[in-house]
Design a protein around this motif. Structure first.
Motif, PDB file in Angstrom:
ATOM      1  N   THR A 115       0.830  -1.200   0.000  1.00 19.91           N
ATOM      2  CA  THR A 115       0.000   0.000   0.000  1.00 19.91           C
ATOM      3  C   THR A 115       0.866   1.252   0.000  1.00 19.91           C
ATOM      4  OG1 THR A 115      -1.728  -1.219   1.163  1.00 19.91           O
ATOM      5  CG2 THR A 115      -1.897   1.182   1.187  1.00 19.91           C
ATOM      6  N   ALA A 116       1.955   1.241   0.743  1.00 21.44           N
ATOM      7  CA  ALA A 116       2.876   2.383   0.760  1.00 21.44           C
ATOM      8  C   ALA A 116       3.474   2.621  -0.621  1.00 21.44           C
ATOM      9  CB  ALA A 116       3.988   2.153   1.778  1.00 21.44           C
ATOM     10  N   ALA A 117       3.874   1.548  -1.294  1.00 21.77           N
ATOM     11  CA  ALA A 117       4.461   1.689  -2.630  1.00 21.77           C
ATOM     12  C   ALA A 117       3.441   2.229  -3.620  1.00 21.77           C
ATOM     13  CB  ALA A 117       5.008   0.336  -3.106  1.00 21.77           C
ATOM     14  N   LEU A 118       2.203   1.735  -3.544  1.00 22.41           N
ATOM     15  CA  LEU A 118       1.166   2.223  -4.450  1.00 22.41           C
ATOM     16  C   LEU A 118       0.812   3.674  -4.134  1.00 22.41           C
ATOM     17  CD1 LEU A 118      -0.748   1.819  -6.780  1.00 22.41           C
ATOM     18  CD2 LEU A 118      -2.353   0.678  -5.211  1.00 22.41           C
ATOM     19  N   ALA A 119       0.786   4.031  -2.864  1.00 25.71           N
ATOM     20  CA  ALA A 119       0.508   5.428  -2.490  1.00 25.71           C
ATOM     21  C   ALA A 119       1.573   6.356  -3.072  1.00 25.71           C
ATOM     22  CB  ALA A 119       0.442   5.569  -0.971  1.00 25.71           C
ATOM     23  N   ASP A 120       2.845   5.986  -2.964  1.00 22.64           N
ATOM     24  CA  ASP A 120       3.920   6.799  -3.545  1.00 22.64           C
ATOM     25  C   ASP A 120       3.730   6.958  -5.047  1.00 22.64           C
ATOM     26  OD1 ASP A 120       5.138   7.120  -1.078  1.00 22.64           O
ATOM     27  OD2 ASP A 120       6.680   5.596  -1.429  1.00 22.64           O
ATOM     28  N   GLU A 121       3.361   5.867  -5.689  1.00 25.19           N
ATOM     29  CA  GLU A 121       3.151   5.901  -7.150  1.00 25.19           C
ATOM     30  C   GLU A 121       1.982   6.806  -7.521  1.00 25.19           C
ATOM     31  OE1 GLU A 121       4.231   4.744 -11.020  1.00 25.19           O
ATOM     32  OE2 GLU A 121       5.264   4.334  -9.139  1.00 25.19           O
ATOM     33  N   MET A 122       0.904   6.733  -6.747  1.00 27.81           N
ATOM     34  CA  MET A 122      -0.259   7.564  -7.045  1.00 27.81           C
ATOM     35  C   MET A 122       0.036   9.046  -6.809  1.00 27.81           C
ATOM     36  SD  MET A 122      -2.471   5.587  -8.337  1.00 27.81           S
ATOM     37  CE  MET A 122      -3.886   6.708  -8.413  1.00 27.81           C
ATOM     38  N   PHE A 123       0.792   9.357  -5.762  1.00 29.80           N
ATOM     39  CA  PHE A 123       1.114  10.759  -5.497  1.00 29.80           C
ATOM     40  C   PHE A 123       2.100  11.328  -6.519  1.00 29.80           C
ATOM     41  CE2 PHE A 123      -0.300  10.301  -0.877  1.00 29.80           C
ATOM     42  CZ  PHE A 123      -1.446  11.061  -1.084  1.00 29.80           C
ATOM     43  N   ALA A 124       2.712  10.472  -7.321  1.00 30.83           N
ATOM     44  CA  ALA A 124       3.555  10.969  -8.418  1.00 30.83           C
ATOM     45  C   ALA A 124       2.701  11.505  -9.566  1.00 30.83           C
ATOM     46  CB  ALA A 124       4.475   9.854  -8.912  1.00 30.83           C
ATOM     47  N   LEU A 125       1.399  11.188  -9.550  1.00 30.66           N
ATOM     48  CA  LEU A 125       0.489  11.686 -10.589  1.00 30.66           C
ATOM     49  C   LEU A 125      -0.039  13.051 -10.159  1.00 30.66           C
ATOM     50  CD1 LEU A 125      -1.548   8.401 -11.258  1.00 30.66           C
ATOM     51  CD2 LEU A 125       0.544   9.186 -12.372  1.00 30.66           C
ATOM     52  N   PRO A 126       0.046  14.074 -10.997  1.00 35.35           N
ATOM     53  CA  PRO A 126      -0.306  15.434 -10.578  1.00 35.35           C
ATOM     54  C   PRO A 126      -1.769  15.614 -10.193  1.00 35.35           C
ATOM     55  CG  PRO A 126       0.134  15.342 -12.947  1.00 35.35           C
ATOM     56  CD  PRO A 126       0.554  14.028 -12.376  1.00 35.35           C
ATOM     57  N   GLU A 127      -2.665  14.773 -10.712  1.00 34.65           N
ATOM     58  CA  GLU A 127      -4.091  14.966 -10.430  1.00 34.65           C
ATOM     59  C   GLU A 127      -4.572  14.290  -9.150  1.00 34.65           C
ATOM     60  OE1 GLU A 127      -3.784  11.887 -13.814  1.00 34.65           O
ATOM     61  OE2 GLU A 127      -2.676  13.602 -13.069  1.00 34.65           O
ATOM     62  N   VAL A 128      -3.689  13.629  -8.410  1.00 37.15           N
ATOM     63  CA  VAL A 128      -4.080  12.948  -7.172  1.00 37.15           C
ATOM     64  C   VAL A 128      -3.749  13.847  -5.979  1.00 37.15           C
ATOM     65  CG1 VAL A 128      -3.771  10.911  -5.718  1.00 37.15           C
ATOM     66  CG2 VAL A 128      -3.739  10.679  -8.216  1.00 37.15           C
ATOM     67  N   ALA A 129      -4.793  14.345  -5.301  1.00 30.33           N
ATOM     68  CA  ALA A 129      -4.598  15.248  -4.159  1.00 30.33           C
ATOM     69  C   ALA A 129      -4.583  14.495  -2.836  1.00 30.33           C
ATOM     70  CB  ALA A 129      -5.690  16.312  -4.129  1.00 30.33           C
ATOM     71  N   TYR A 130      -5.383  13.425  -2.735  1.00 34.30           N
ATOM     72  CA  TYR A 130      -5.391  12.649  -1.494  1.00 34.30           C
ATOM     73  C   TYR A 130      -5.849  11.230  -1.773  1.00 34.30           C
ATOM     74  CZ  TYR A 130     -10.485  13.420  -1.340  1.00 34.30           C
ATOM     75  OH  TYR A 130     -11.826  13.455  -1.645  1.00 34.30           O
ATOM     76  N   LEU A 131      -5.535  10.340  -0.837  1.00 40.04           N
ATOM     77  CA  LEU A 131      -5.902   8.930  -0.916  1.00 40.04           C
ATOM     78  C   LEU A 131      -6.746   8.579   0.303  1.00 40.04           C
ATOM     79  CD1 LEU A 131      -2.383   7.559  -1.880  1.00 40.04           C
ATOM     80  CD2 LEU A 131      -4.339   7.813  -3.430  1.00 40.04           C
ATOM     81  N   GLU A 132      -7.707   7.674   0.115  1.00 37.27           N
ATOM     82  CA  GLU A 132      -8.540   7.214   1.226  1.00 37.27           C
ATOM     83  C   GLU A 132      -8.546   5.696   1.295  1.00 37.27           C
ATOM     84  OE1 GLU A 132     -11.817  10.738   1.920  1.00 37.27           O
ATOM     85  OE2 GLU A 132     -12.472   8.914   0.899  1.00 37.27           O
ATOM     86  N   ILE A 133      -8.590   5.191   2.514  1.00 41.82           N
ATOM     87  CA  ILE A 133      -8.781   3.769   2.784  1.00 41.82           C
ATOM     88  C   ILE A 133     -10.022   3.648   3.658  1.00 41.82           C
ATOM     89  CG2 ILE A 133      -7.864   1.762   4.025  1.00 41.82           C
ATOM     90  CD1 ILE A 133      -5.054   2.692   3.198  1.00 41.82           C
ATOM     91  N   THR A 134     -10.936   2.771   3.248  1.00 35.31           N
ATOM     92  CA  THR A 134     -12.185   2.567   3.975  1.00 35.31           C
ATOM     93  C   THR A 134     -12.283   1.101   4.380  1.00 35.31           C
ATOM     94  OG1 THR A 134     -13.240   4.297   2.656  1.00 35.31           O
ATOM     95  CG2 THR A 134     -14.698   2.796   3.819  1.00 35.31           C
ATOM     96  N   HIS A 135     -12.675   0.844   5.623  1.00 31.52           N
ATOM     97  CA  HIS A 135     -12.839  -0.537   6.080  1.00 31.52           C
ATOM     98  C   HIS A 135     -13.918  -0.580   7.157  1.00 31.52           C
ATOM     99  CE1 HIS A 135     -10.959   0.115  10.008  1.00 31.52           C
ATOM    100  NE2 HIS A 135     -10.143   0.933   9.371  1.00 31.52           N
ATOM    101  N   ASP A 136     -14.526  -1.741   7.334  1.00 34.05           N
ATOM    102  CA  ASP A 136     -15.523  -1.912   8.384  1.00 34.05           C
ATOM    103  C   ASP A 136     -14.854  -1.754   9.753  1.00 34.05           C
ATOM    104  OD1 ASP A 136     -18.476  -3.070   8.773  1.00 34.05           O
ATOM    105  OD2 ASP A 136     -17.174  -3.900  10.343  1.00 34.05           O
ATOM    106  N   LEU A 137     -15.593  -1.148  10.686  1.00 34.97           N
ATOM    107  CA  LEU A 137     -15.048  -0.906  12.026  1.00 34.97           C
ATOM    108  C   LEU A 137     -14.579  -2.184  12.715  1.00 34.97           C
ATOM    109  CD1 LEU A 137     -17.464   1.764  13.549  1.00 34.97           C
ATOM    110  CD2 LEU A 137     -15.107   2.081  12.777  1.00 34.97           C
ATOM    111  N   ALA A 138     -15.224  -3.296  12.398  1.00 37.22           N
ATOM    112  CA  ALA A 138     -14.842  -4.552  13.044  1.00 37.22           C
ATOM    113  C   ALA A 138     -13.544  -5.129  12.489  1.00 37.22           C
ATOM    114  CB  ALA A 138     -15.967  -5.576  12.897  1.00 37.22           C
ATOM    115  N   ASN A 139     -13.111  -4.653  11.338  1.00 42.82           N
ATOM    116  CA  ASN A 139     -11.921  -5.207  10.696  1.00 42.82           C
ATOM    117  C   ASN A 139     -10.666  -4.482  11.201  1.00 42.82           C
ATOM    118  OD1 ASN A 139     -10.021  -6.343   9.023  1.00 42.82           O
ATOM    119  ND2 ASN A 139     -11.241  -6.137   7.168  1.00 42.82           N
TER     120      ASN A 139
END
Length: 197
Positions: A115-139
């Protein structure tokens, strides 16, 4: 829009774009061996295995081409051990991220590194301002990844039905904004744009 790299190295793990034709057997095995591990959390683990796998690979190919979703196989030592993806969010410059692993790969930091590697790759794209991760509270296992990577919990929301058996139906939403360039870099950019040396 620009695309992330089709292959992303992160130490002993590699993320690579799914290949619809050649990945079928390995993807089918990965999904089937992970079914009981993931069924409590993921409603899409129902239905005929071969049909579901072919549908997943076809959609991965089409959505990559359209720029909607960038879906990667997570590979360790030549073996598929999970999946990681970035997908376009509701807000134009916001993107979501997701991940899951084969049960034998859990607990070794692979999801965090991927996930860290993919986040770095996505932030290299100029149109990506933020990333979100969503999961169920029980997980609670899924919550460890955004927490380790510096995401901030920004809210909770009702999950889309159906609710898998181990879920409570409320999702935690974590967000990470594009890192701010170091001050020296900002000064250099400003001096160039101002025409000064």
């Amino acid at each position: 829009m620009d695309r992330p790299s089709e292959t992303i190295a992160c130490g002993d793990v590699v993320l690579r774009r799914w290949r619809e034709q050649s990945d079928f057997a390995a993807a089918l095995r990965l999904i089937e061996e992970s079914r009981e591990h993931l069924r409590p959390w993921m409603p899409w683990f129902e239905g005929p295995a071969e049909e579901r796998t072919r549908d997943f690979l076809a959609k991965a190919e089409a959505r990559w081409a359209s720029g909607e979703v960038f879906n990667y196989a997570v590979v360790e030592g030549g073996t598929l051990v999970g999946m990681c993806q970035a997908y376009r969010g509701a807000v134009p410059r916001g993107w979501g991220m997701g991940y899951w692993l084969h049960p034998a790969a859990v607990g070794r930091g692979i999801a965090t590194r991927a996930t860290a590697a993919l986040a770095d790759e996505m932030f290299a794209l100029p149109e990506v301002a933020y990333l979100e991760i969503t999961h169920d509270l029980a997980n609670t296992a899924s919550s460890a990844v955004p927490r380790r990577l510096g995401f901030t919990e920004v809210g909770r929301e009702r999950a889309e039905p159906p609710t898998p058996p181990s879920c409570v139906g409320t999702d935690a939403v974590w967000r990470l904004h594009r890192p701010t360039p170091p001050a020296a870099h900002r000064r250099r950019v400003k001096s160039v744009t101002d025409g000064r040396p």
